[in-house]
Design a protein around this motif. Structure first.
Motif, PDB file in Angstrom:
ATOM      1  N   MET A 118       0.817  -1.201   0.000  1.00  0.00           N
ATOM      2  CA  MET A 118       0.000   0.000   0.000  1.00  0.00           C
ATOM      3  C   MET A 118       0.859   1.263   0.000  1.00  0.00           C
ATOM      4  O   MET A 118       0.489   2.274  -0.580  1.00  0.00           O
ATOM      5  N   TRP A 146       4.313   1.380  -0.933  1.00  0.00           N
ATOM      6  CA  TRP A 146       5.260   1.468  -2.052  1.00  0.00           C
ATOM      7  C   TRP A 146       4.619   1.179  -3.410  1.00  0.00           C
ATOM      8  O   TRP A 146       5.179   1.525  -4.444  1.00  0.00           O
ATOM      9  N   PRO A 167       1.665   2.271  -5.027  1.00  0.00           N
ATOM     10  CA  PRO A 167       1.149   3.319  -5.918  1.00  0.00           C
ATOM     11  C   PRO A 167       2.254   4.032  -6.710  1.00  0.00           C
ATOM     12  O   PRO A 167       2.097   4.301  -7.904  1.00  0.00           O
ATOM     13  N   PHE A 184       2.877  13.799  -4.537  1.00  0.00           N
ATOM     14  CA  PHE A 184       2.246  12.479  -4.664  1.00  0.00           C
ATOM     15  C   PHE A 184       2.785  11.537  -3.581  1.00  0.00           C
ATOM     16  O   PHE A 184       2.019  10.818  -2.934  1.00  0.00           O
ATOM     17  N   ALA A 207       1.137  12.394  -0.346  1.00  0.00           N
ATOM     18  CA  ALA A 207      -0.286  12.016  -0.331  1.00  0.00           C
ATOM     19  C   ALA A 207      -0.433  10.515  -0.110  1.00  0.00           C
ATOM     20  O   ALA A 207      -1.331  10.069   0.614  1.00  0.00           O
ATOM     21  N   VAL A 208       0.439   9.723  -0.727  1.00  0.00           N
ATOM     22  CA  VAL A 208       0.364   8.273  -0.568  1.00  0.00           C
ATOM     23  C   VAL A 208       0.626   7.893   0.888  1.00  0.00           C
ATOM     24  O   VAL A 208      -0.108   7.094   1.479  1.00  0.00           O
ATOM     25  N   THR A 268      -2.362   8.986   3.081  1.00  0.00           N
ATOM     26  CA  THR A 268      -3.563   8.188   2.847  1.00  0.00           C
ATOM     27  C   THR A 268      -3.399   6.780   3.406  1.00  0.00           C
ATOM     28  O   THR A 268      -4.329   6.220   3.991  1.00  0.00           O
ATOM     29  N   ALA A 269      -2.206   6.201   3.227  1.00  0.00           N
ATOM     30  CA  ALA A 269      -1.990   4.841   3.741  1.00  0.00           C
ATOM     31  C   ALA A 269      -2.085   4.829   5.268  1.00  0.00           C
ATOM     32  O   ALA A 269      -2.659   3.910   5.853  1.00  0.00           O
TER      33      ALA A 269
END
Lengths: 201, 201
Positions: free
Chosen positions: A166, A168, A170, A186, A189-190, A193-194
């Motif tokens: 989750m 690594w 995206p 980005f 954000a990843v 969100t994770a």
């Protein structure tokens, strides 16, 4: 099988040739792309013989793989660790932003994409890649997450294997398929969100 | 450019030949793998001429792409929607479990992996794939997530582009790189982790 006894000088020359070949492979892959990369081209750039290359590697994919291992010195090292300042979110952002920089550099990105494609086509190379690079790196990520979980920063029942995908996944996916820009924003954000999840908190 | 006027019968025959070719391509890709798939083999299995195939498609990758579009009828359809029972978690699990079943079926999975590899090697095919299949499917996913966000089931500031990568990425990644088994349990874990996040709640 024949073995040759080597003098120290011969061993040093052989190491130098090996490095020249690996460096040439990385440079050329970045310049002309993997499709047009040839053993002939690598040999010419490295000032080495084609037969020398074929004696050490079965294919251009295998050359690139060793070249990437050389580049990522220490990344496949069992004892390497991700940063641990105690702030998991900040540390993960640091790591993912560094990956973004790496993937935006064609000298690293093009050989890496080429290798990724080769592993999809060649199960033997894929197994070698999984054992020598992918799995050791995954263990390093898991260790960092496990420490955070022990410190109560991750839910006690969080599935850390899923977590690695989750956090690594995206970035890797967007890069591999050339979908959309890879930016620090980005990466952040990843991570957010994770960690926070999609539901309202 | 020459055009031939076709009788209704000729059009019907032509459609039947096209379907026979696409079906043969899918079957063979599932049986022998993409590497050993050839236009000759497809022609023989379909009972069609090689020249017929080359008249309609430039490469085996292009044949497979149309074959997969035929299989996924409606998936690229702008008006298609994901299930919406009002329970986002249950709906996403339904969708991801169906994908798991699809990816565990070699008749679908092998041609899909082959196409994925081809898109990595062929930017023109990648652009065609993105426009005709990937982007419409992504819009369908975004619409379902947007409805959930409007209903207050997702955080108002959740980045839905990242959310799509987070929900569908881990499965795709594990499949593409043949890492670990694809199970209903993995599908469920991904949905739960993406929704709840990794931090304690």
């Amino acid at each position: 099988m024949t073995t040759r006894r080597r003098t120290p000088d011969a061993t040093r020359r052989s190491q130098a040739t090996r490095r020249a070949i690996l460096t040439a492979a990385l440079e050329l892959a970045g310049e002309v792309g993997y499709e047009r990369l040839t053993i002939e081209g690598i040999a010419a750039r490295a000032g080495a013989g084609k037969q020398t290359i074929y004696r050490w590697w079965p294919s251009k994919g295998a050359v690139l793989f060793d070249a990437l291992l050389m580049l990522s010195e220490g990344q496949g090292d069992e004892s390497a660790e991700l940063p641990d300042t105690g702030d998991l979110e900040a540390d993960l952002k640091t790591v993912l932003r560094a990956t973004v920089d790496e993937l935006n550099d064609p000298r690293r990105s093009e050989p890496m994409r080429a290798l990724a494609v080769e592993t999809l086509l060649d199960p033997a190379l894929a197994a070698d890649f999984a054992e020598r690079l992918d799995e050791p790196v995954r263990q390093i990520k898991l260790r960092r997450l496990r420490r955070a979980q022990q410190a109560g920063q991750l839910a006690p029942d969080a599935d850390l294997d899923v977590a690695v995908d989750m956090i690594w996944g995206p970035l890797e996916r967007r890069w591999l398929h050339r979908r959309g820009p890879l930016t620090a924003g980005f990466a952040d954000a990843v991570v957010e969100t994770a960690l926070d999840g999609l539901r309202p908190r």
